[in-house]
Design a protein around this motif. Structure first.
Motif, PDB file in Angstrom:
ATOM      1  N   THR A   1      -4.865  -7.913   7.136  1.00 52.35           N
ATOM      2  CA  THR A   1      -4.664  -7.789   5.412  1.00 52.35           C
ATOM      3  C   THR A   1      -4.285  -6.478   5.356  1.00 52.35           C
ATOM      4  OG1 THR A   1      -7.039  -7.252   5.139  1.00 52.35           O
ATOM      5  CG2 THR A   1      -6.378  -9.599   5.195  1.00 52.35           C
ATOM      6  N   HIS A   2      -3.321  -6.041   4.263  1.00 54.11           N
ATOM      7  CA  HIS A   2      -2.503  -4.805   4.222  1.00 54.11           C
ATOM      8  C   HIS A   2      -2.324  -4.745   2.679  1.00 54.11           C
ATOM      9  CE1 HIS A   2      -0.014  -1.239   4.810  1.00 54.11           C
ATOM     10  NE2 HIS A   2      -0.461  -1.444   6.303  1.00 54.11           N
ATOM     11  N   GLY A   3      -2.419  -3.573   2.260  1.00 55.25           N
ATOM     12  CA  GLY A   3      -1.943  -3.238   0.800  1.00 55.25           C
ATOM     13  C   GLY A   3      -0.226  -3.411   0.895  1.00 55.25           C
ATOM     14  N   THR A   4       0.468  -3.769  -0.120  1.00 52.73           N
ATOM     15  CA  THR A   4       1.769  -4.206  -0.045  1.00 52.73           C
ATOM     16  C   THR A   4       2.700  -2.899  -0.273  1.00 52.73           C
ATOM     17  OG1 THR A   4       1.653  -4.488  -2.424  1.00 52.73           O
ATOM     18  CG2 THR A   4       1.479  -6.300  -1.057  1.00 52.73           C
ATOM     19  N   ASP A   5       2.274  -1.732  -0.493  1.00 54.78           N
ATOM     20  CA  ASP A   5       2.957  -0.459  -0.620  1.00 54.78           C
ATOM     21  C   ASP A   5       3.439  -0.259   0.534  1.00 54.78           C
ATOM     22  OD1 ASP A   5       2.677  -0.325  -3.362  1.00 54.78           O
ATOM     23  OD2 ASP A   5       1.416   1.493  -3.208  1.00 54.78           O
TER      24      ASP A   5
ATOM     25  N   ASN B   1      -3.546  -8.868  -8.536  1.00 51.95           N
ATOM     26  CA  ASN B   1      -5.027  -8.661  -8.438  1.00 51.95           C
ATOM     27  C   ASN B   1      -5.907  -9.725  -8.856  1.00 51.95           C
ATOM     28  OD1 ASN B   1      -5.842  -7.818 -11.362  1.00 51.95           O
ATOM     29  ND2 ASN B   1      -4.555  -6.069 -11.042  1.00 51.95           N
TER      30      ASN B   1
ATOM     31  N   CYS C   1       3.206 -13.931   2.258  1.00 52.59           N
ATOM     32  CA  CYS C   1       2.860 -13.406   0.963  1.00 52.59           C
ATOM     33  C   CYS C   1       3.112 -14.350  -0.091  1.00 52.59           C
ATOM     34  CB  CYS C   1       3.275 -11.959   0.827  1.00 52.59           C
ATOM     35  SG  CYS C   1       2.272 -10.832  -0.373  1.00 52.59           S
TER      36      CYS C   1
ATOM     37  N   GLY D   1      -0.863  -9.671   2.425  1.00 50.85           N
ATOM     38  CA  GLY D   1      -0.990  -8.940   1.128  1.00 50.85           C
ATOM     39  C   GLY D   1      -0.994  -9.820  -0.263  1.00 50.85           C
TER      40      GLY D   1
END
Length: 96
Positions: free
Chosen positions: A23-27, A54, A87, A50
């Motif tokens: 799992t990772h932030g999309t930036d 929110n 995603c 991701g």
């Protein structure tokens, strides 16, 4: 990012896995996935996921993306594809 690569290599050397979900932030998800693709060679799928929305938004996609990522990991057709991206509960793309 290099720390993640080192941890993955260590874990893969210690134990057999059917697949890995990250799992990772999309930036910076794309950059991390690319680095892992260059530094980790394995037949098992490594799936990055991701959330585009929110948890306060309607139709939050985080839980569904996680479920979809696990299903992709366990799907025999994902073996040998190495690193994948799941995603928005719809797309599955191979990193390259």
């Amino acid at each position: 990012m290099m720390d993640l690569s080192k941890q993955l290599r260590k874990k893969l050397a210690e134990k057999k896995y059917d697949g890995i979900v990250i799992t990772h932030g999309t930036d910076t998800l794309e950059e991390t996935a690319y680095l892992i693709d260059l530094t980790i060679k394995t037949e098992i799928p490594i799936v990055f996921t991701g959330s585009m929305r929110n948890s306060s938004e309607p139709n939050w996609d985080g839980p569904k993306n996680l479920i979809d990522s696990i299903q992709v990991c366990l799907n025999e057709n994902s073996r040998g594809m190495e690193h994948l991206f799941v995603c928005t509960a719809k797309s599955t793309q191979q990193v390259r």
